[in-house]
Design a protein around this motif. Structure first.
Motif, PDB file in Angstrom:
ATOM      1  N   UNK A  13       0.859  -1.177   0.000  1.00 20.52           N
ATOM      2  CA  UNK A  13       0.000   0.000   0.000  1.00 20.52           C
ATOM      3  C   UNK A  13       0.896   1.227   0.000  1.00 20.52           C
ATOM      4  N   UNK A  14       0.606   2.188  -0.883  1.00 22.22           N
ATOM      5  CA  UNK A  14       1.454   3.377  -1.007  1.00 22.22           C
ATOM      6  C   UNK A  14       0.625   4.649  -0.918  1.00 22.22           C
ATOM      7  N   UNK A  15       1.276   5.718  -0.459  1.00 20.39           N
ATOM      8  CA  UNK A  15       0.712   7.067  -0.479  1.00 20.39           C
ATOM      9  C   UNK A  15       1.879   8.034  -0.598  1.00 20.39           C
ATOM     10  N   UNK A  16       1.609   9.246  -1.053  1.00 25.15           N
ATOM     11  CA  UNK A  16       2.676  10.210  -1.316  1.00 25.15           C
ATOM     12  C   UNK A  16       3.363  10.645  -0.026  1.00 25.15           C
ATOM     13  N   UNK A  17       4.676  10.849  -0.120  1.00 30.62           N
ATOM     14  CA  UNK A  17       5.439  11.348   1.030  1.00 30.62           C
ATOM     15  C   UNK A  17       5.080  12.800   1.334  1.00 30.62           C
ATOM     16  N   UNK A  18       4.773  13.565   0.280  1.00 30.39           N
ATOM     17  CA  UNK A  18       4.481  14.986   0.456  1.00 30.39           C
ATOM     18  C   UNK A  18       2.979  15.223   0.380  1.00 30.39           C
ATOM     19  N   UNK A  19       2.532  16.366   0.928  1.00 30.65           N
ATOM     20  CA  UNK A  19       1.121  16.719   0.858  1.00 30.65           C
ATOM     21  C   UNK A  19       0.358  16.284   2.096  1.00 30.65           C
ATOM     22  N   UNK A  20      -0.834  16.828   2.229  1.00 28.10           N
ATOM     23  CA  UNK A  20      -1.678  16.556   3.396  1.00 28.10           C
ATOM     24  C   UNK A  20      -2.454  15.258   3.215  1.00 28.10           C
ATOM     25  N   UNK A  21      -2.424  14.395   4.231  1.00 31.11           N
ATOM     26  CA  UNK A  21      -3.223  13.175   4.236  1.00 31.11           C
ATOM     27  C   UNK A  21      -4.464  13.420   5.075  1.00 31.11           C
ATOM     28  N   UNK A  22      -5.627  13.201   4.500  1.00 27.77           N
ATOM     29  CA  UNK A  22      -6.864  13.409   5.241  1.00 27.77           C
ATOM     30  C   UNK A  22      -6.943  12.446   6.415  1.00 27.77           C
ATOM     31  N   UNK A  23      -7.763  12.819   7.393  1.00 28.49           N
ATOM     32  CA  UNK A  23      -7.964  11.950   8.552  1.00 28.49           C
ATOM     33  C   UNK A  23      -8.537  10.608   8.109  1.00 28.49           C
ATOM     34  N   UNK A  24      -9.461  10.640   7.140  1.00 25.19           N
ATOM     35  CA  UNK A  24     -10.050   9.398   6.639  1.00 25.19           C
ATOM     36  C   UNK A  24      -8.977   8.490   6.034  1.00 25.19           C
ATOM     37  N   UNK A  25      -8.054   9.084   5.263  1.00 24.98           N
ATOM     38  CA  UNK A  25      -6.983   8.296   4.655  1.00 24.98           C
ATOM     39  C   UNK A  25      -6.046   7.736   5.717  1.00 24.98           C
ATOM     40  N   UNK A  26      -5.734   8.543   6.730  1.00 22.49           N
ATOM     41  CA  UNK A  26      -4.874   8.066   7.809  1.00 22.49           C
ATOM     42  C   UNK A  26      -5.525   6.895   8.562  1.00 22.49           C
ATOM     43  N   UNK A  27      -6.838   6.976   8.733  1.00 20.31           N
ATOM     44  CA  UNK A  27      -7.564   5.878   9.385  1.00 20.31           C
ATOM     45  C   UNK A  27      -7.504   4.610   8.533  1.00 20.31           C
ATOM     46  N   UNK A  28      -7.637   4.781   7.208  1.00 16.72           N
ATOM     47  CA  UNK A  28      -7.576   3.634   6.286  1.00 16.72           C
ATOM     48  C   UNK A  28      -6.208   2.967   6.342  1.00 16.72           C
ATOM     49  N   UNK A  29      -5.152   3.778   6.333  1.00 13.82           N
ATOM     50  CA  UNK A  29      -3.789   3.228   6.384  1.00 13.82           C
ATOM     51  C   UNK A  29      -3.568   2.475   7.692  1.00 13.82           C
ATOM     52  N   UNK A  30      -3.956   3.091   8.810  1.00 15.17           N
ATOM     53  CA  UNK A  30      -3.775   2.449  10.116  1.00 15.17           C
ATOM     54  C   UNK A  30      -4.583   1.153  10.208  1.00 15.17           C
ATOM     55  N   UNK A  31      -5.796   1.170   9.680  1.00 14.17           N
ATOM     56  CA  UNK A  31      -6.656  -0.007   9.709  1.00 14.17           C
ATOM     57  C   UNK A  31      -6.016  -1.163   8.950  1.00 14.17           C
ATOM     58  N   UNK A  32      -5.463  -0.870   7.762  1.00 14.02           N
ATOM     59  CA  UNK A  32      -4.857  -1.933   6.952  1.00 14.02           C
ATOM     60  C   UNK A  32      -3.544  -2.433   7.547  1.00 14.02           C
ATOM     61  N   UNK A  33      -2.779  -1.543   8.165  1.00 12.55           N
ATOM     62  CA  UNK A  33      -1.557  -1.992   8.851  1.00 12.55           C
ATOM     63  C   UNK A  33      -1.906  -3.012   9.924  1.00 12.55           C
ATOM     64  N   UNK A  34      -2.946  -2.698  10.683  1.00 13.75           N
ATOM     65  CA  UNK A  34      -3.393  -3.605  11.741  1.00 13.75           C
ATOM     66  C   UNK A  34      -3.917  -4.902  11.165  1.00 13.75           C
ATOM     67  N   UNK A  35      -4.706  -4.797  10.099  1.00 15.26           N
ATOM     68  CA  UNK A  35      -5.330  -5.961   9.499  1.00 15.26           C
ATOM     69  C   UNK A  35      -4.300  -6.932   8.904  1.00 15.26           C
ATOM     70  N   UNK A  36      -3.358  -6.386   8.131  1.00 14.20           N
ATOM     71  CA  UNK A  36      -2.424  -7.274   7.430  1.00 14.20           C
ATOM     72  C   UNK A  36      -1.258  -7.712   8.295  1.00 14.20           C
TER      73      UNK A  36
END
Length: 295
Positions: free
Chosen positions: A269-292
Motif C-alpha cells: 500500500x502506497x501514499x505520497x510522502x508529500x502533501x496533506x493526508x486526510x484523517x479518513x486516509x490516515x484511518x484507512x492506512x492504520x486499519x490496513x496496517x493492523x489488518x495485514x
C-alpha cells in the motif's frame, strides 16, 4: 481566472480530450468548451492548440498548466483539512486497487472498514498496479495498492501480502503434469499477459529477456479471469499469482509452480510522502496496517 478554470485545464490535459474531461467533471462538453473559450477571451490568448489531434497546450497554456498542478494540489489539501476539522470521522478516500487485489482479499477489508467507519465514503479506481502508482504520484488517488518494490523517494508504504507466480496451461499441454516449470522451458510458448498498465506485464517480459528470449505475446487483457478462460481455450500460457490460481477451475486449466527463477508477487500500500493526508486516509492506512500485520 477562477480555480475551476485551472481544474478544467488540468482535467483536459489528463484526459487528452474535452469530452472525456467533461464526463469526469460531470458537466457537458459544450459547457467545458465555453468555459475555456471565455478564459481565452479574458486573457486574450489561446490555451489549447485546436488545429490537430491530439490536443496540445499552447506555450501560454503550458505556463498556466504548470502553475495549476501545484495550486490545485494545495487547494485540495486545504479543502480536505477543513473537512477534517469540521467533520472529524467523515470524509472520503480515493483508493486504487488492481483487479487481482480487489478480487482476492479486499472485499472483506472494505466491509470491515465500513463497519468501523460508516461515515467515510470510499471511491474505488480499479486499474493495473502501474497505473495506480502513477495516479497516486499525481495526486489523483489518496492511496493505492501496487506491486513491490516501490520508489521510496516518492512514496510511504508498507507490504500487504507476499506470493509467487504459477504457470497456467491447458490440461492437454505437455508440461501440465509437471511438478514445476523453469522459465527457460517456456521460451517457445505463446504468452497471454496483462496489458501494459499492469506491473506484471513488464516484470514477466524483463524476466524472460534476462534469460535470453523475448516472449511471444499473443493476447493482452486487463482481467485475470478472462486470461484464465483464454488459457482454458488453449490460446496460450499465462502466469498468475498462486492465490489467484486457487480461484480458477482446475478442470479447465492446470497450474504449475514456476522456478528458475521464482517470480515474486508482493503487494504494497502506497501514499505520497508529500502533501496533506486526510484523517479518513490516515484511518484507512492504520486499519490496513493492523489488518495485514495479523495475516
Amino acid at each position: 481566472m477562477e480555480i475551476r478554470h485551472l481544474q478544467y485545464i488540468a482535467e483536459i490535459v489528463r484526459c487528452n480530450s474535452f469530452t472525456k474531461a467533461a464526463e469526469a467533471l460531470h458537466i457537458t462538453q459544450p459547457t467545458i468548451s465555453k468555459m475555456i473559450k471565455n478564459l481565452e477571451n479574458e486573457l486574450n490568448f489561446e490555451v489549447f492548440d485546436r488545429d490537430g489531434k491530439p490536443i496540445k497546450l499552447t506555450a501560454a497554456g503550458k505556463a498556466i498548466y504548470d502553475y495549476a498542478v501545484p495550486i490545485l494540489e494545495l487547494f485540495d489539501n486545504l479543502q480536505t483539512e477543513i473537512n477534517d476539522l469540521t467533520y472529524l470521522k467523515k470524509g472520503s478516500i480515493r483508493i486504487g486497487l488492481p483487479p487481482m487485489a480487489g478480487s482476492s482479499f479486499f472485499p472483506s477489508v472494505l466491509k470491515s472498514f465500513q463497519d468501523r467507519y460508516p461515515g467515510i465514503a470510499i471511491k474505488l479506481a480499479e486499474d493495473g498496479a502501474k497505473k495506480v502508482e502513477e495516479q497516486v504520484a499525481e495526486g489523483a488517488l489518496d492511496v493505492g495498492v501496487v506491486l513491490w518494490p516501490v520508489d521510496e523517494t516518492l512514496f510511504e508504504s508498507f507490504q500487504l501480502v507476499s506470493d509467487r507466480l504459477k504457470v497456467l496451461l491447458h490440461p492437454s499441454h505437455p508440461l501440465a503434469a509437471s511438478k514445476q516449470i523453469t522459465l527457460n522451458e517456456l521460451a517457445n510458448e505463446r504468452f497471454i499477459l496483462f496489458n501494459s498498465d499492469f506491473a506484471l506485464h513488464d516484470r514477466i517480459i524483463n524476466e524472460c529477456q534476462a534469460i535470453g528470449f523475448d516472449p511471444h505475446i499473443v493476447y493482452e487483457s486487463s482481467q485475470w479471469d478472462f486470461i484464465g478462460e483464454m488459457v482454458a481455450e488453449n490460446l496460450g500460457i499465462a502466469m498468475l499469482p498462486e492465490r489467484i490460481c486457487a480461484l480458477l477451475d482446475s478442470a479447465k486449466v492446470s497450474t504449475v509452480p514456476l522456478v528458475q527463477p521464482v517470480i515474486p508477487w508482493r503487494l504494497a500500500m502506497v501514499w505520497k510522502r508529500t502533501g496533506y493526508l486526510s484523517l479518513a486516509t490516515r484511518e484507512w492506512i492504520a486499519f490496513n496496517k493492523e489488518r495485514f500485520a495479523s495475516q
